[in-house]
Write a protein that holds these residues in place. Sequence first.
Motif, short mmCIF file in Angstrom:
data_model
loop_
_atom_site.label_atom_id
_atom_site.label_comp_id
_atom_site.label_asym_id
_atom_site.label_seq_id
_atom_site.Cartn_x
_atom_site.Cartn_y
_atom_site.Cartn_z
N GLY A 53 -43.74 -21.43 17.01
CA GLY A 53 -42.77 -20.34 16.91
C GLY A 53 -42.86 -19.70 15.54
O GLY A 53 -43.73 -20.01 14.75
N TRP A 54 -41.91 -18.81 15.31
CA TRP A 54 -41.86 -18.13 14.01
C TRP A 54 -41.18 -19.03 12.99
O TRP A 54 -40.07 -19.52 13.22
N ARG A 55 -41.83 -19.29 11.88
CA ARG A 55 -41.26 -20.12 10.81
C ARG A 55 -40.03 -19.43 10.23
O ARG A 55 -40.06 -18.24 9.91
N VAL A 56 -38.96 -20.17 10.11
CA VAL A 56 -37.74 -19.65 9.50
C VAL A 56 -37.86 -19.80 7.99
O VAL A 56 -38.05 -20.91 7.49
N ASP A 113 -35.67 -17.75 5.89
CA ASP A 113 -34.44 -17.19 5.35
C ASP A 113 -33.65 -18.31 4.67
O ASP A 113 -33.15 -19.22 5.33
N ARG A 162 -30.06 -19.10 6.01
CA ARG A 162 -30.05 -19.83 7.29
C ARG A 162 -30.46 -21.28 7.08
O ARG A 162 -29.86 -22.20 7.64
N VAL A 178 -38.48 -25.75 10.35
CA VAL A 178 -37.64 -25.06 11.31
C VAL A 178 -38.40 -23.85 11.84
O VAL A 178 -38.99 -23.10 11.07
N ILE A 179 -38.38 -23.70 13.16
CA ILE A 179 -38.99 -22.52 13.78
C ILE A 179 -37.96 -21.84 14.66
O ILE A 179 -36.96 -22.43 15.05
N GLU A 180 -38.21 -20.57 14.93
CA GLU A 180 -37.42 -19.85 15.93
C GLU A 180 -38.20 -19.91 17.23
O GLU A 180 -39.41 -19.71 17.26
N PHE A 181 -37.46 -20.17 18.30
CA PHE A 181 -38.07 -20.29 19.62
C PHE A 181 -37.32 -19.35 20.55
O PHE A 181 -36.12 -19.51 20.74
N PRO A 182 -37.99 -18.36 21.11
CA PRO A 182 -37.30 -17.36 21.93
C PRO A 182 -36.61 -17.98 23.14
O PRO A 182 -37.20 -18.81 23.84
N ARG A 183 -35.39 -17.57 23.40
CA ARG A 183 -34.62 -18.06 24.54
C ARG A 183 -35.40 -17.86 25.85
O ARG A 183 -35.37 -18.70 26.73
#
Length: 53
Positions: free
Chosen positions: A12-15, A17, A20, A32-37
């Motif tokens: 996923g996209w590395r967080v 910020d 956050r 931490v990664i963002e994972f699309p719903r």
Amino acid sequence: MDDETGNYILQGWRVEDAERLAQMNIPDHETVIEFPRRMMQFFPEVNGDGADV
């Protein structure tokens, strides 16, 4: 899914910020990664098609 451990391996996209990340307690060996719903549909447990975790 990792056949050896049974764990999911996610890309996923590395967080990055700082605000956050400051809200979380992240061990040094983790990230931490963002994972699309919308991608959750591919996890059988979410759809009720697999074993409960």
